[in-house]
Design an enzyme around this catalytic site. Sequence first.
Site, mmCIF file in Angstrom:
data_model
loop_
_atom_site.group_PDB
_atom_site.id
_atom_site.type_symbol
_atom_site.label_atom_id
_atom_site.label_comp_id
_atom_site.label_asym_id
_atom_site.label_seq_id
_atom_site.Cartn_x
_atom_site.Cartn_y
_atom_site.Cartn_z
ATOM 1 N N GLU A 143 3.416 -19.758 -28.687
ATOM 2 C CA GLU A 143 2.203 -19.151 -29.226
ATOM 3 C C GLU A 143 2.114 -19.142 -30.754
ATOM 4 O O GLU A 143 1.022 -19.162 -31.304
ATOM 5 C CB GLU A 143 2.081 -17.708 -28.697
ATOM 6 C CG GLU A 143 1.813 -17.617 -27.208
ATOM 7 C CD GLU A 143 0.490 -18.245 -26.800
ATOM 8 O OE1 GLU A 143 -0.497 -18.123 -27.554
ATOM 9 O OE2 GLU A 143 0.448 -18.876 -25.723
ATOM 10 N N SER A 171 1.048 24.120 22.494
ATOM 11 C CA SER A 171 2.258 24.923 22.701
ATOM 12 C C SER A 171 3.121 25.065 21.459
ATOM 13 O O SER A 171 4.115 25.801 21.493
ATOM 14 C CB SER A 171 3.097 24.311 23.832
ATOM 15 O OG SER A 171 2.389 24.378 25.051
#
Length: 764
Positions: free
Chosen positions: A180, A458
């Site tokens: 770059e 239950s």
Amino acid sequence: MSENKPSWFIRAIKLCVKLVFVLLVVIIAYGVYLDAQIKQKFSGNKWQLPALVYGMEHEYFQTDALYKDDLIRHLNLLDYRKVRTLSLPGEYKVYADSVELVRREYSLAENHYPAKRLKISFQGRRIKSIWDAGLQKTASTFTLEPYLLARLQANNLEDRILVSLADVPDIVIQTLLLVEDRSFYEHHGVSPLAILRALWVNIQAGRTVQGGSTLTQQLVKNMFLTNERSLVRKLKEAYLALLLDARYDKHEILQAYINEVYVGQNHQRGVHGLGLASQFYFAKPLNELSANEIALLVGMIKGASYYNPRKHPERAKERRDLILRLMTEHGLLTPDDYQVEVSRKLVVQDLSVIARKKYPAYVDQVREELKKVVTRDDQLFSGLKIYTHFDPLAQYRAQTSLSTSVESIEGRRAIENLQGAMVVVDSQQGGVKALVGDKKPHYAGFNRALNAQRNIGSLVKPFVYISAFEQEPSLNLASMVKDEAITLTSSLGNKWSPKNYDNEYEGDIRLLDALVRSRNVPAVNLGMQTGLHEVVERMQDFGIKRDIPVYPSLLLGSVTLSPFEVAQMYQVLANKGAFIELHAIRSVYSNDNQLVWQPAQTNQQVVEASHSYLVNYALHKVTREGTAIAITNKLPKRKFAGKTGTTNDGRDSWFVGYDHNELALVWLGRDDNQAISLTGSAGALQTFIQYQQAHNGENLILNMPSGIELKYFDKQTGLHSLPGCQDLILLPAIVSQLPPAQACDGSKDWVKPKSTWLQRLFDW
């Protein structure tokens, strides 16, 4: 002879001087303005950071119950890589009876843990030894880094993992600059030679094939400017680059670039910075990247979409190989290394794998708890570190067990649209280890674990019995209760006739057997005898915050709760009567590791340990000889307490079970509440068993609290009896609440039973 210049020429010169002066003033003033923008951006927080949600740091001890395959599964969930030869952190190697790994370096709020090479040997279901290669000696324990559960992003549609330049491998930096900006350390933000070179190349090609922007200009463009293509924007970019270079040193600019650069898209979120890109594409940090992976990442900077390896693999590989060649030409790779790296296939993490690393059901609970801690978005999205009780192994087992069992039940029983939820809890700390809100793993829709409101059936009965023990001190596990047809009439004349599941009645039945076999009518009789309001108050003491309608039918579970709320109630039983509010978050730290919030950890004893022990004893019997006996049949060496739950027409199938440390709750049903004819035993219990078959947990330990002793009771009458009588049963009881023991003939004088000849021979 001098010649006088025309007056207009003099005026023109003066005007030009004035214009130049004004232009310089404007440029300088504009520079001051731009410099202020740069200073504001760079001096403070450059980016709005996501809040990071972490799971538990795992600590394993020698002799811990852990299978070798469990450790391998844990390493895979943490994105460790299986290799033949260990060289980097995040790698492991498998042997016949051991696993060798290089544990990654990681930091928690207060401590830093360096990378460490370890070898863990196993013997059966336990860790045999831990060898620390760095210290060249055995260790008693080792840790693994916490799982990064989620990144709660801000609203700017950007995401990144900040990295310090010191933590970026040198080869990454050199490759980046090579591709770059080779003269990065020589220019002052703008490189005229690079611009002229690019201009010449573009003129020769007849199109734009090369850019002349420096790395500093790219950073300026990404942080301060738009993507507008114009001469004015380009000039502004150059000016900003010059100012940035003048104010800050090269290292700070390079670090900002590495954290800012755009490297792809994850749905709506932009992937910014090489730190996040490394995780997004390769599921590992920068310091674990190979040369070909570095080349691919750096190559993508030129055009993240154009060189996207998932969409354009051939194009991306060509770009990668070009970068590898440049790295070799400039001495970053040897020719031999180049041949190895360029021959590797292009391999990136599949997006479906990324999706499988997300756990939205658990994150829902984290977000809910964060509302108590963080009141504004700017507080949340400032790099907070949120540490939770999340256990990736428990989560994996839970969602795998739920999805496979639901699929099996649907096929076996021809049930359509069956759904489920699961909650796994550290019962002693109240920490939520796993949450599953849908049969489909990683589903991000309706969260049934937190939001489904279902009758609990239950599952309410243990709390009826707890209330009974408290209100009627004379009751014990051997007490006889009525199991016969009853009809209750409300004040409005409405009648209710509860029935047992088998539509049969047994007359008198021991209280223990009534709970173990989940008989309905005895529970109703006990609840009506001790008081409905007392039962409701007990449920609220156990963590239920909502109002519960006080109707007799609540004694059989006609109260709607979420799976999470039910898990909260049972946490108290699993924790010997001590209440801790269930929570996902352990602590919250700021970005600079300052403690922001921690939940108050208080064990509040809401029921006497003796009463919770009696109920836990019965619930252990449920798994040994009652409605959950399938656990013992499938896992004969494991010990649990548990309770099945079934609602009318089997609309809801429930099971909650717990061992010494962990509680797991399962719910199965349909979202439209249609009948599925599925009991707790046939449905949710099977999911729980699958979960435990994949889990190497610690057996339930029932230590009798002070005041509890084993006593004899007559099987027929339930009366406290002296030893030596016929037909007795030995049960735990609160001795201070027992009447005097009766002899075999009904008197209170104990007669020593006759000894057998064998007992007399050995003086027993």
